[in-house]
Design an enzyme around this catalytic site. Sequence first.
Site, mmCIF file in Angstrom:
data_model
loop_
_atom_site.group_PDB
_atom_site.id
_atom_site.type_symbol
_atom_site.label_atom_id
_atom_site.label_comp_id
_atom_site.label_asym_id
_atom_site.label_seq_id
_atom_site.Cartn_x
_atom_site.Cartn_y
_atom_site.Cartn_z
ATOM 1 N N VAL A 240 30.941 -22.825 6.087
ATOM 2 C CA VAL A 240 32.133 -22.373 6.790
ATOM 3 C C VAL A 240 31.740 -21.344 7.839
ATOM 4 C CG1 VAL A 240 34.371 -21.229 6.539
ATOM 5 C CG2 VAL A 240 33.541 -22.764 4.741
ATOM 6 N N HIS A 241 32.292 -21.475 9.042
ATOM 7 C CA HIS A 241 32.078 -20.464 10.071
ATOM 8 C C HIS A 241 32.694 -19.148 9.596
ATOM 9 C CE1 HIS A 241 32.331 -18.321 13.883
ATOM 10 N NE2 HIS A 241 31.513 -19.226 14.412
#
Length: 338
Positions: A229-230
């Site tokens: 996940v960013h």
Amino acid sequence: MLVLRPVAPDDLPELQRLARESLVGVTSLPDDRQHLLDKILDSCASFAASVQAPGPENYFLVLHDRERGQLRGCSEILAMAGFSAPFYSLRNRPFVSNSRELNVQHGVPTLSLCQDLSNHSLLRGFHIDPDLVGTPLAELLSRARLLFIAAHAQRFADTSITEIVGYSSEDGQSPFWDALGKHFFDLPYAEAERLCGLQNRNFLADLMPQYPIYIPMLPQAAQDCIGQVHPQGREAFEILLREGFEANHYVDLFDGGPTLYARHSNIRSIGQSRVANACPGQHSGRGRAWLASNERLAGYRAILVHLDEAPGDLVNLDADAFQALELQPGDPVRLVAL
């Protein structure tokens, strides 16, 4: 007070500002005036439509600061992914091979282009101003979509998915895209995401490989991105995990970000929300935080309230809450604890 409501044509300038500030990878919020206007008009038509089953409707919601006259965030619900155009993703599953002579069975993880996630409702377009990240208003922006689904269940599938933005560097480079998609599209990651936001995903089927991609053959940097996940996408990710969403075997074909899935019956804001009748009253402002929404369609409104006691068949709301939710005494209100 900030209110979540359906987008309106007058919101276009503010929506353009949000689009310019949004994270690369939020393909449903491209910085393109005409496309955003089309999305607004499509959302207005969706809220106005008489619907008895999920279809191509897209419900676009904005977090409106009425005092400042600004939008502080936005989020969307697509009633059914894949209804109007194929919805492509990458299936992450092992390919198992056997050798009877050597008595060996071996599984190799692969990625395969697929349309498996069609026919689910799709949560997308989550963006919130940086100073509201980590506050209860981020919960309102994300979870009030689920209260809307609960109030209008016939308009949606029985399940929802959402694609979480995957890892990319501060200068907009995606190791996953560079190792995979770039070889077939000859485009930088940010440009590929922009094109996907401006048109449907049909061009993906024309250019992406039709055969499984063996993950161990990708560079390690790309492998490390799969399911990651960013940092700026973690807010949306963690809110939905708390709601009951789970990661599955699918990832985004641009950056390898995870896809979350949940049956609506297992989602907290749907299964645990309750409907009470609104009554005028006062609260100390120090009670427990709740999300509150009316039960309307085009006039949908949702806010954050603090209640001194849990609602029963009746719930006391102050004048500001009545005004923000556009209620009359005795109107139904849907609530779920924060």
